[in-house]
Design a protein around this motif. Structure first.
Motif, short mmCIF file in Angstrom:
data_model
loop_
_atom_site.label_atom_id
_atom_site.label_comp_id
_atom_site.label_asym_id
_atom_site.label_seq_id
_atom_site.Cartn_x
_atom_site.Cartn_y
_atom_site.Cartn_z
N THR A 294 72.95 48.18 123.88
CA THR A 294 72.19 48.63 122.72
C THR A 294 70.70 48.32 122.86
O THR A 294 70.28 47.59 123.75
N PHE B 250 68.39 56.40 120.14
CA PHE B 250 69.82 56.31 119.87
C PHE B 250 70.18 55.15 118.94
O PHE B 250 71.34 54.98 118.59
N GLN C 17 72.75 55.11 116.19
CA GLN C 17 74.18 55.06 116.50
C GLN C 17 74.83 53.77 116.02
O GLN C 17 76.05 53.71 115.85
N GLY D 267 76.97 54.61 113.11
CA GLY D 267 78.23 55.26 113.47
C GLY D 267 79.21 54.31 114.13
O GLY D 267 80.42 54.37 113.89
N PHE E 143 72.77 52.63 124.95
CA PHE E 143 73.91 53.17 124.24
C PHE E 143 74.91 53.90 125.15
O PHE E 143 75.62 54.79 124.70
N MET F 116 74.23 59.90 124.83
CA MET F 116 74.16 60.91 123.78
C MET F 116 75.49 61.19 123.10
O MET F 116 75.55 61.88 122.10
N SER F 117 76.59 60.61 123.62
CA SER F 117 77.88 60.73 122.94
C SER F 117 77.84 59.92 121.66
O SER F 117 77.74 58.70 121.70
N THR F 118 77.89 60.61 120.54
CA THR F 118 77.81 59.90 119.26
C THR F 118 79.14 59.24 118.94
O THR F 118 80.20 59.70 119.42
N PRO F 119 79.11 58.20 118.14
CA PRO F 119 80.37 57.59 117.72
C PRO F 119 81.33 58.60 117.09
O PRO F 119 82.54 58.56 117.37
N ASN G 2 81.67 61.72 117.80
CA ASN G 2 82.26 62.54 118.86
C ASN G 2 83.30 61.78 119.67
O ASN G 2 84.10 62.39 120.37
#
Length: 160
Positions: free
Chosen positions: A32, A38, A41, A44, A126, A144-147, A149
């Motif tokens: 992080t 990011f 995030q 999320g 992230f 870039m994979s969001t929580p 997703n």
């Protein structure tokens, strides 16, 4: 026990924590940063943690300052961002390095098990690693994979 459970890390408040403490849980390890595009995030990740903690999910946050110097502060500033600004309640650890000669052993292990697009390197803040309840690395997610997703993958791994 798998090799992951033999590792340990220092919490943001200075306590040594064995990964064995998380045996039997689905673990999401995230590097992080408090001043990154990011960083939102965190919200999320916290939402997933709140939603699935009772089913066995734990999120482990590892601040890192190696990408754009986006985590320059000490433990107090990191705590301010995580706990106050984003309401994070999942475990946070002290600042670590995820690439190079001083790479934290947890990230050395995870990068070897799940190399990703850049081989043995982490691309950015992230990056997320999913570890099964048996301690075996399952999947690597790009920054870039969001929580949101990732939720279907987490649910499937939780077997709920």
């Amino acid at each position: 026990m798998t090799a992951f459970y033999e590792l340990s890390a220092t919490s943001l408040d200075g306590q040594s924590i064995s990964m064995r403490d998380y045996a039997g849980k689905l673990i999401l390890v995230v590097n992080t940063a408090s001043h990154c595009g990011f960083t939102p995030q965190y919200a999320g990740l916290e939402a997933l943690y709140q939603k699935y903690a009772d089913q066995g999910l734990v999120v482990l946050g590892f601040p890192c300052n190696q990408f754009g110097k986006q985590e320059p502060g000490g433990a107090d500033e990191i705590a301010q961002t995580c706990y106050v600004n984003y309401g994070v309640s999942f475990p946070m650890f002290e600042k670590v390095e995820v690439n190079g000669s001083a790479t934290h052993p947890i990230f050395s292990y995870l990068k070897h098990a799940l190399p990703g697009v850049l081989g043995g390197r982490i691309k950015w803040n992230f990056t997320k690693f999913l570890i099964g309840r048996d301690g075996k690395p399952l999947k690597r997610f790009a920054p870039m994979s969001t929580p949101a997703n990732m939720e279907a993958t987490l649910v499937a791994a939780l077997k709920i």
